[in-house]
Design a protein around this motif. Structure first.
Motif, mmCIF file in Angstrom:
data_model
loop_
_atom_site.group_PDB
_atom_site.id
_atom_site.type_symbol
_atom_site.label_atom_id
_atom_site.label_comp_id
_atom_site.label_asym_id
_atom_site.label_seq_id
_atom_site.Cartn_x
_atom_site.Cartn_y
_atom_site.Cartn_z
ATOM 1 N N THR A 1 0.453 -0.993 0.546
ATOM 2 C CA THR A 1 0.005 0.035 0.273
ATOM 3 C C THR A 1 0.624 0.942 -0.055
ATOM 4 N N ARG B 1 0.902 3.901 -2.684
ATOM 5 C CA ARG B 1 0.785 5.509 -2.862
ATOM 6 C C ARG B 1 1.183 5.990 -3.006
ATOM 7 N N THR B 2 3.382 6.095 -2.931
ATOM 8 C CA THR B 2 4.138 6.727 -3.541
ATOM 9 C C THR B 2 4.149 6.416 -4.905
ATOM 10 N N THR C 1 1.748 6.143 -7.123
ATOM 11 C CA THR C 1 0.441 6.927 -7.407
ATOM 12 C C THR C 1 0.510 9.429 -7.339
ATOM 13 N N VAL C 2 0.874 8.934 -5.796
ATOM 14 C CA VAL C 2 1.058 10.696 -6.133
ATOM 15 C C VAL C 2 2.429 11.047 -6.845
ATOM 16 N N ASP D 1 -4.569 14.515 2.357
ATOM 17 C CA ASP D 1 -3.164 14.204 0.782
ATOM 18 C C ASP D 1 -3.853 14.890 -0.575
ATOM 19 N N SER E 1 -0.173 10.674 5.622
ATOM 20 C CA SER E 1 0.163 9.720 4.774
ATOM 21 C C SER E 1 1.892 8.891 5.091
#
Lengths: 262, 302
Positions: free
Chosen positions: B88, B92-93, B95-96, B174, B255
């Motif tokens: 996850t 997340r890293t 995607t950002v 976020d 996050s």
């Protein structure tokens, strides 16, 4: 797109880039401890408070010491590498510029963690020296880029002329080559200092419990009673990292400060 | 500049001259003197550290004593793959980093275009300096400034309220993280695009117009293909810098990024081997990214 549309877009982006910096500079003059906007009362009292704060002074001294040491090492290693790559053809020549740019091309946590693993494995404690090693490593490429750009633009025939006139290698370097690269060294050194003074990610992995100026801000910005001082220290940090960059850019027209030299 | 009259420090001139003359006749020795310090530093300090990182990634902590056991083991990688939380975090890293890169491309293009093709030379160099300054300085202060601006009763909240709307304070979220990352790395995208656009000869625009293409068509069929390598070059910075950051997520979101897990593993739980193992993930991601970027011609645009 029309010219007016482009002009508005460019203005909007510049405002976007600079409003946060202006806002934080204004907060340094905020008389109150709260951070609500708009600022109701202005004062310069926190500047005195920041200068009287011993942990701020220690952090400032450490940051300047580390910045100067890292810059000195970067100046020596960067110009040696630039001369070697410019003057000689040898096996692994292309690998040199690649190795030099690696510390800033790789994500900061990787460089930081690599140094951290080494420090831990070797059992050396965290000292100003470990911070300097990390900073110097990513500062070398900045000096290297500035010096090699200057060497590429200058002609070797003036050095040959100097030798023909009877100067030895040292005299030629001292009176002919050095004046040619002097401003490139200064520009590279200023950028290296700015880079070191502002750096935080690699530093958090190599500093242990020591506080440079960026780490001091990071450690104190959540403490409500420290906020006014944090704002003042933030202004120090902006000035001491932006002014060298500005001067460096004025000095070099080689474009040595492009994004690729980081 | 008369060498004969120059007083030289060190050994007497004749000895020095002989030494230098010998050196002059041996270029290999000269090269060795020049190269040893920088090659030694990078070979030992930096590449050595990366090697230790790689080796330490396969060590593990003794469960009983929490001491590092320097023996080969896949424990860390099993944990990285086995526990979904790390997937996850990595996802997340990524995607950002992707969304930040996208936002920066869109925001950077108009100002880069204005700088390269519209602004007069003097204004151009002023704009160049204004974009360059934040690239080199005040990283932490600029993140901190946004933390203050986005907070309740901060500048954004106040401005929105002045417009008669209910307030807007993303605070730590976020959304804030994405906004602040896009802001922080924006100059890294503007400058390569600017350089790419500046290189396009005017005749290309004229030819396109002569052939009947309108602004939008010229943009799509002429400008964009030429600038693509520069866009990819800029994306290397925005992507890699987002990937390798953990300060921004700490300050403006709740996050965790890959970097947060690495930092806490080595600092809080003293598990250097696990931190080292997780640090190999961004290296792998960047290796793949750079391979793709190279195929798209980004290295020539750097």
């Amino acid at each position: 797109m029309s010219r007016i549309g482009l002009r508005i877009a460019a203005g909007a982006v510049l405002a976007f880039l600079y409003i946060p910096i202006i806002v934080i500079a204004l907060y340094a003059f905020n008389a109150e401890r709260t951070q609500a906007w708009p600022i109701r009362q202005f004062s310069t009292e926190w500047f005195g408070a920041a200068l009287d704060n011993p942990s701020v002074r220690d952090a400032l001294v450490l940051s300047v010491q580390v910045g100067l040491s890292a810059t000195l090492i970067a100046l020596v290693l960067g110009s040696l590498a630039a001369f070697a790559v410019h003057r000689f053809h040898f096996f692994g020549r292309d690998a040199i510029s690649f190795a030099l740019v690696l510390p800033i091309a790789l994500p900061g946590i990787v460089t930081g963690m690599a140094l951290n693993a080494t420090i831990n494995t070797a059992g050396i404690g965290f000292t100003p020296f470990t911070i300097v090693v990390g900073h110097a490593t990513f500062c070398v490429v900045v000096v290297y880029n500035n010096v090699i750009a200057r060497l590429r633009r200058s002609s070797r025939s003036i050095e040959e002329a100097s030798m023909d006139l009877g100067a030895d290698t040292w005299q030629t370097f001292r009176h002919v080559t050095f004046p040619v690269i002097r401003s490139a060294l200064l520009a590279g050194g200023l950028l290296a200092f700015a880079l070191s003074f502002d750096e935080i990610i690699v530093t958090t992995f190599t500093a242990g419990t020591q506080e440079t100026i960026p780490i001091w801000i990071l450690n104190h910005l959540r403490q409500a009673n420290q906020r006014p001082i944090v704002n003042v220290v933030a202004v120090f940090l902006i000035l001491l990292s932006a002014i060298p960059v500005y001067l460096s850019q004025r000095l070099s027209r080689d474009g040595g400060a492009g994004p690729t030299s980081r | 500049m008369t060498p004969a009259t120059t007083a030289a420090p060190g050994p007497p001139a004749s000895l020095r001259r002989r030494l230098l003359a010998t050196l002059y006749r041996h270029p290999r020795t000269q090269l060795l003197i020049l190269l040893t310090p920088p090659a030694g530093w990078f070979g030992v300090v930096y590449l050595g550290s990366l090697a230790i990182l790689l080796v330490a990634a396969f060590w593990y902590l003794d469960p009983a004593t929490s001491a590092v056991v320097r023996e080969f083991s896949l424990t860390n990688f099993e944990r990285l793959i086995g526990e979904p939380v790390y997937r996850t975090v990595a996802l997340r890293t990524l995607t950002v980093a992707f969304l930040v890169t996208l936002a920066d491309m869109v925001i950077a293009f108009p100002i880069a275009y204005y700088m390269a093709r519209v602004a007069a030379p003097r204004l151009r160099s002023v704009l160049f300096m204004l974009v360059l300054l934040p690239l080199w300085s005040s990283y932490l202060v600029r993140v901190y400034a946004w933390r203050v601006i986005l907070a309740p009763n901060g500048l954004i909240d106040w401005t929105v309220q002045q417009l008669g709307l209910p307030g807007f304070s993303p605070g730590v979220s976020d959304f804030s993280m994405w906004l602040v990352f896009s802001y922080i790395w924006l100059p890294y995208m503007i400058l390569p695009i600017y350089t790419g656009l500046e290189r396009i000869p005017n005749s290309y625009f004229e030819a396109s117009a002569d052939l009947g293409a309108r602004g939008a068509t010229t943009f799509r069929k002429v400008v964009l293909p030429i600038v693509l390598p520069a866009l990819v070059a800029g994306s290397i910075f925005t992507f890699s810098l987002t990937l390798g950051d953990y300060i921004t997520p700490t300050l403006v979101s709740n996050s965790q990024f890959i970097g947060n897990v690495i930092y806490e593993s080595q600092g809080v739980s003293n598990n250097v081997p696990f931190a080292a193992a997780f640090a190999t993930v961004p290296v792998l991601i960047m290796a793949v990214y750079l391979l793709i970027a190279r195929r798209l011609g980004a290295f020539e645009a750097l």
